[in-house]
Write a protein that holds these residues in place. Sequence first.
Motif, PDB file in Angstrom:
ATOM      1  N   ALA A  94       0.885  -1.163   0.000  1.00 27.60           N
ATOM      2  CA  ALA A  94       0.000   0.000   0.000  1.00 27.60           C
ATOM      3  C   ALA A  94       0.918   1.207   0.000  1.00 27.60           C
ATOM      4  CB  ALA A  94      -0.900   0.001   1.226  1.00 27.60           C
ATOM      5  N   ILE A  95       0.831   2.023  -1.030  1.00 28.98           N
ATOM      6  CA  ILE A  95       1.723   3.169  -1.161  1.00 28.98           C
ATOM      7  C   ILE A  95       0.881   4.435  -1.216  1.00 28.98           C
ATOM      8  CG2 ILE A  95       1.817   2.849  -3.680  1.00 28.98           C
ATOM      9  CD1 ILE A  95       4.680   3.969  -3.572  1.00 28.98           C
ATOM     10  N   GLU A  96       1.217   5.384  -0.362  1.00 28.38           N
ATOM     11  CA  GLU A  96       0.454   6.614  -0.333  1.00 28.38           C
ATOM     12  C   GLU A  96       0.562   7.337  -1.673  1.00 28.38           C
ATOM     13  OE1 GLU A  96      -1.749   8.884   1.136  1.00 28.38           O
ATOM     14  OE2 GLU A  96      -2.257   6.869   1.801  1.00 28.38           O
ATOM     15  N   LYS A  97      -0.485   8.063  -1.987  1.00 32.72           N
ATOM     16  CA  LYS A  97      -0.451   8.878  -3.190  1.00 32.72           C
ATOM     17  C   LYS A  97       0.446  10.092  -2.950  1.00 32.72           C
ATOM     18  CE  LYS A  97      -2.652  12.330  -1.365  1.00 32.72           C
ATOM     19  NZ  LYS A  97      -1.973  13.627  -1.215  1.00 32.72           N
ATOM     20  N   PRO A  98       1.047  10.653  -4.019  1.00 36.34           N
ATOM     21  CA  PRO A  98       1.050  10.185  -5.400  1.00 36.34           C
ATOM     22  C   PRO A  98       2.032   9.034  -5.571  1.00 36.34           C
ATOM     23  CG  PRO A  98       2.448  12.100  -5.214  1.00 36.34           C
ATOM     24  CD  PRO A  98       1.820  11.907  -3.857  1.00 36.34           C
ATOM     25  N   LEU A  99       1.983   8.400  -6.725  1.00 37.44           N
ATOM     26  CA  LEU A  99       2.858   7.257  -6.961  1.00 37.44           C
ATOM     27  C   LEU A  99       4.329   7.671  -6.834  1.00 37.44           C
ATOM     28  CD1 LEU A  99       2.846   4.247  -7.740  1.00 37.44           C
ATOM     29  CD2 LEU A  99       2.989   4.964 -10.142  1.00 37.44           C
TER      30      LEU A  99
ATOM     31  N   PRO B 260      -6.283  -4.555  -6.718  1.00 33.40           N
ATOM     32  CA  PRO B 260      -7.219  -3.434  -6.640  1.00 33.40           C
ATOM     33  C   PRO B 260      -7.161  -2.561  -7.891  1.00 33.40           C
ATOM     34  CG  PRO B 260      -5.327  -3.042  -5.227  1.00 33.40           C
ATOM     35  CD  PRO B 260      -5.200  -4.459  -5.725  1.00 33.40           C
ATOM     36  N   ASP B 261      -8.269  -1.898  -8.191  1.00 38.89           N
ATOM     37  CA  ASP B 261      -8.313  -1.000  -9.345  1.00 38.89           C
ATOM     38  C   ASP B 261      -7.458   0.246  -9.128  1.00 38.89           C
ATOM     39  OD1 ASP B 261     -10.042  -2.679 -10.731  1.00 38.89           O
ATOM     40  OD2 ASP B 261     -11.826  -1.724  -9.895  1.00 38.89           O
ATOM     41  N   GLN B 262      -7.350   0.680  -7.861  1.00 39.66           N
ATOM     42  CA  GLN B 262      -6.529   1.862  -7.569  1.00 39.66           C
ATOM     43  C   GLN B 262      -5.072   1.425  -7.411  1.00 39.66           C
ATOM     44  OE1 GLN B 262      -9.053   0.549  -5.876  1.00 39.66           O
ATOM     45  NE2 GLN B 262      -9.232   1.350  -3.813  1.00 39.66           N
ATOM     46  N   ASN B 263      -4.511   0.996  -8.546  1.00 42.22           N
ATOM     47  CA  ASN B 263      -3.184   0.376  -8.572  1.00 42.22           C
ATOM     48  C   ASN B 263      -2.143   1.321  -9.165  1.00 42.22           C
ATOM     49  OD1 ASN B 263      -3.849   0.403 -11.277  1.00 42.22           O
ATOM     50  ND2 ASN B 263      -4.419  -1.750 -11.336  1.00 42.22           N
ATOM     51  N   ALA B 264      -0.968   0.800  -9.452  1.00 42.66           N
ATOM     52  CA  ALA B 264       0.109   1.637  -9.982  1.00 42.66           C
ATOM     53  C   ALA B 264      -0.261   2.263 -11.327  1.00 42.66           C
ATOM     54  CB  ALA B 264       1.390   0.818 -10.112  1.00 42.66           C
ATOM     55  N   ALA B 265      -1.015   1.535 -12.153  1.00 39.88           N
ATOM     56  CA  ALA B 265      -1.424   2.098 -13.447  1.00 39.88           C
ATOM     57  C   ALA B 265      -2.313   3.314 -13.250  1.00 39.88           C
ATOM     58  CB  ALA B 265      -2.146   1.031 -14.267  1.00 39.88           C
ATOM     59  N   ALA B 266      -3.256   3.216 -12.306  1.00 42.34           N
ATOM     60  CA  ALA B 266      -4.118   4.363 -11.996  1.00 42.34           C
ATOM     61  C   ALA B 266      -3.288   5.499 -11.409  1.00 42.34           C
ATOM     62  CB  ALA B 266      -5.218   3.942 -11.026  1.00 42.34           C
ATOM     63  N   GLY B 267      -2.321   5.143 -10.558  1.00 43.89           N
ATOM     64  CA  GLY B 267      -1.454   6.153  -9.975  1.00 43.89           C
ATOM     65  C   GLY B 267      -0.599   6.850 -11.012  1.00 43.89           C
ATOM     66  N   TYR B 268      -0.158   6.085 -11.995  1.00 43.48           N
ATOM     67  CA  TYR B 268       0.662   6.638 -13.078  1.00 43.48           C
ATOM     68  C   TYR B 268      -0.142   7.632 -13.914  1.00 43.48           C
ATOM     69  CZ  TYR B 268       3.471   6.608 -17.421  1.00 43.48           C
ATOM     70  OH  TYR B 268       4.203   6.951 -18.517  1.00 43.48           O
ATOM     71  N   LEU B 269      -1.358   7.236 -14.328  1.00 45.30           N
ATOM     72  CA  LEU B 269      -2.174   8.114 -15.161  1.00 45.30           C
ATOM     73  C   LEU B 269      -2.509   9.411 -14.422  1.00 45.30           C
ATOM     74  CD1 LEU B 269      -3.753   8.684 -17.716  1.00 45.30           C
ATOM     75  CD2 LEU B 269      -5.677   7.391 -16.762  1.00 45.30           C
TER      76      LEU B 269
END
Length: 406
Positions: free
Chosen positions: A98-103, A366-375
């Motif tokens: 679990a990594i806090e936002k932003p990526l 989870p959908d709120q993953n690294a790809a979502a974080g990247y975008l």
Amino acid sequence: MVKYKIGFIGTGGRSVCYAKTYTSECDNIEIVALADPNAQNRKVMIDKSGITNNPEEYDDWKVMLKNHQNLNGVVISTPNHLHVEQAVPILEMGLPIAIEKPLATTKSDCERIIDAERANNGRTLVGFVLRSTPFYGKVFELIKSGAIGKVVSIQADELPGWGVSSIMNRSMWRRYQQYSGGAMLEKSCHDMDVLNWLLGSKPLSLNSYGGNLIFNANSLLPEKCDGCSLNKKCQYYKEPVFSKHEDEGEVTLHQFVRDTDFCIYNIDKDIVDTQNVSIQYQSGAIANFMLNFNSSGPKAGRNIHVIGQKGRIWGTMDENTVSCYDNFSNKVQEFDTSGDGSGHGGGDKIHALNLRKMMMDPTFKPDQNAAAGYLSAVMCFAADISMQESRRVNFDYSSSDYIELA
């Protein structure tokens, strides 16, 4: 009963939101190790989270990982610029994180995390807690049900009050672009992610405008709050009074980020305090977003207004109500979106429990993953480019690996 062992890297305010959930809700989770170079942070985090099992404490996260090869998951809640150096080796260990936002704070660092996740079949939960709130969950549900037809446009605002404005502009690291990535990334990558999630579409281009319109240096004010002529008339004198839309988690966070009483106007910083972003999506929808600090009172916090071909959805997150209007019946439905009392409108607890699900189910991603974080992060980088260079920025998805900005 199987016990899942978690380690924490970074024990500031955001770590409490995760740890408090695990200590109060999860009999099968044990927090066994904490790493933070600030011993006081570790102490406060343990006290506020209700941790009673005496986890081992470390100044160095690398030593923690070396001494705890049996971890089942890791929470990373360190300053943004440190995320990449911590996330990559943990993903290489095969652990869910679990990594806090932003990526991360740069496009290249985000891509390093994406590469590590892909190469190791990794799993990440990025701290997009707004997806877990009853408020945005209801907006998402109404859009997907077709209640307002195809979405044409969205107006969304984030209007932080005194406490959050103080956190951003007086934090030891958030007030500097090189450590936080800037105000849009640190504060509103949440909101960029929500727009992407609600629309189910990718951004094609965006324009952004902004600058320092509020917290400008003032020679009539002193360097520190003590002795200031404004004294208690200033909302930022000493520790600001938190407005109703700033929850317990943000009050806790404020206690971690302040070690001085520097004037919010005269303190050294290089982030903006006002920024607008206009986005064109592949679906044809247009989104407008405004970030404006120094806001309080009615309609402060987060607001959204979604316009579709058959109706509209609107609401203010802190009012715990979502309204939906149907053009044909001329009727408005109201939905209660009261949360469970945890931070971010009830999103913190639900979000944190996703890591438990990741540890219990090796197939869950989870959908709120690294790809979502990247975008989301790339949109913030593009917004800053647009603001600084006074031009539209286009998104190129022709490469299967990364997003290019033009």
